[in-house]
Each structure stands twice: as structure tokens, then as C-alpha cells.
Design a protein around this motif. Structure first.
Motif, PDB file in Angstrom:
ATOM      1  N   GLU A  80       0.836  -1.209   0.000  1.00 58.61           N
ATOM      2  CA  GLU A  80       0.000   0.000   0.000  1.00 58.61           C
ATOM      3  C   GLU A  80       0.868   1.254   0.000  1.00 58.61           C
ATOM      4  N   GLU A 130      -2.518   3.304 -10.310  1.00 58.09           N
ATOM      5  CA  GLU A 130      -3.870   3.845 -10.478  1.00 58.09           C
ATOM      6  C   GLU A 130      -4.885   2.705 -10.630  1.00 58.09           C
ATOM      7  N   HIS A 148      -4.584  -0.298  -9.482  1.00 59.70           N
ATOM      8  CA  HIS A 148      -4.679  -0.909  -8.150  1.00 59.70           C
ATOM      9  C   HIS A 148      -5.654  -0.126  -7.262  1.00 59.70           C
ATOM     10  N   ASN A 149      -5.480   1.174  -7.243  1.00 59.33           N
ATOM     11  CA  ASN A 149      -6.334   2.021  -6.406  1.00 59.33           C
ATOM     12  C   ASN A 149      -7.793   1.974  -6.857  1.00 59.33           C
ATOM     13  N   LEU A 150      -8.026   1.971  -8.164  1.00 58.39           N
ATOM     14  CA  LEU A 150      -9.397   1.863  -8.679  1.00 58.39           C
ATOM     15  C   LEU A 150     -10.023   0.533  -8.268  1.00 58.39           C
ATOM     16  N   GLU A 174      -9.319  -1.257  -5.671  1.00 56.95           N
ATOM     17  CA  GLU A 174      -9.630  -1.204  -4.238  1.00 56.95           C
ATOM     18  C   GLU A 174     -10.882  -0.378  -3.956  1.00 56.95           C
ATOM     19  N   GLN A 175     -11.196   0.546  -4.840  1.00 56.41           N
ATOM     20  CA  GLN A 175     -12.412   1.346  -4.702  1.00 56.41           C
ATOM     21  C   GLN A 175     -13.620   0.641  -5.304  1.00 56.41           C
ATOM     22  N   GLY A 176     -13.410  -0.569  -5.844  1.00 55.22           N
ATOM     23  CA  GLY A 176     -14.500  -1.320  -6.449  1.00 55.22           C
ATOM     24  C   GLY A 176     -14.754  -0.953  -7.898  1.00 55.22           C
ATOM     25  N   LYS A 177     -13.898  -0.146  -8.482  1.00 56.73           N
ATOM     26  CA  LYS A 177     -14.050   0.282  -9.876  1.00 56.73           C
ATOM     27  C   LYS A 177     -13.284  -0.691 -10.783  1.00 56.73           C
ATOM     28  N   GLU A 206     -12.966   0.187 -14.676  1.00 50.76           N
ATOM     29  CA  GLU A 206     -11.974   1.232 -14.924  1.00 50.76           C
ATOM     30  C   GLU A 206     -10.556   0.695 -14.739  1.00 50.76           C
TER      31      GLU A 206
END
Length: 143
Positions: A59, A94, A96-98, A100-103, A106
Motif C-alpha cells: 500500500e 492507479e 490498483h487504487n481503482l 480497491e475502490q471497487g471500480k 476502470e
């Protein structure tokens, strides 16, 4: 005639044992695949190699856009290590972060741009690194 009946009985018994064995192997295989697939591509579910320390380090690497730290944590494992480099790591982070946000959609678009494929098997060999969670950190990659 008695002997013939016994031979038929033995053949039937042998076939039943063989079919039962194959069925058991099939069920065990499905259970193994199901348990492995449960965490793949889902950042909310911990993988078999998960540790709190590794998760935190991954992270931090993603948050700081630290390719070197990510590369060291990955130790050359997973398809992502063959595709992701210093120049495209920010895009990978990016994705990875998307995720984790459930996107997921994308994130999949970015992963396709990077050459890692999309969910639903449009990656190399019909597999998507995203489905298997390779390179997304947190111990979800396979050896």
C-alpha cells in the motif's frame, strides 16, 4: 455360468470404483479452484500469501508511486513484473487504487492498456492477471 456372473459383477464393481474415484478427484479439484478464485481480483479478500507487513508495504509503495519498493516486494513473481516498469508504474498503481475502490471496469481498462488484459479472459492465453490478482500486491499472486 456361475463364473460368468461373477466376472460381470467384478467388472461392474471395478467400473463403479473407477467412476467414484474420478468423481471425488473432480469435486476436490473444483473445491480447490473455488477456494483459490475467491480472493482473486478482490482487494477485500486476503490471499494465501497475505501478511499485514507485506500488505502495508505494498500500500505504501502504491501510495508513494514507489516502483522500486513494489518491484522488491514482488521478487519477480507474477505476470505484472514482466509488464510493469518504472515508466508505467503510476498507471499500474492507479489501476490498483481503482480496484480497491471497487471500480473494476476502470481498473481493467488501464490493465489492458498496460498489456495485462481485462477481467473475463481477454488477456494473454485467455487469462487476466487482474482475475488472478497478480501484481496487485497483498500476496494475491501465484508462483
Amino acid at each position: 455360468m456361475k463364473f460368468t456372473g461373477r466376472v460381470k459383477y467384478m467388472k461392474i464393481k471395478k467400473n463403479i470404483i473407477a467412476i467414484s474415484t474420478l468423481a471425488i478427484i473432480g469435486v476436490l479439484g473444483l473445491v480447490a479452484v473455488s477456494s483459490v478464485s475467491a480472493y482473486q481480483g478482490n482487494p477485500a479478500v486476503k490471499g494465501p500469501n497475505y501478511t499485514v507487513e507485506r500488505h502495508d508495504a505494498m500500500e505504501k509503495a502504491f501510495a508513494n508511486n514507489d516502483y522500486t519498493a513494489w518491484k522488491n516486494l514482488m521478487q519477480g513473481r507474477g505476470r505484472a513484473t514482466a509488464v510493469v516498469n518504472k515508466d508505467n508504474f503510476a498507471k499500474f498503481a492507479e489501476a490498483h487504487n481503482l480496484a480497491e475502490q471497487g471500480k473494476i471496469t476502470e481498473a481493467g481498462v488501464i490493465r489492458k492498456e498496460l498489456g495485462l488484459g481485462l477481467k473475463n479472459g481477454s488477456g494473454q492465453n485467455g487469462n487476466s492477471g487482474f482475475e488472478r490478482g497478480q501484481g496487485m500486491g497483498h500476496g494475491r499472486m501465484t508462483r
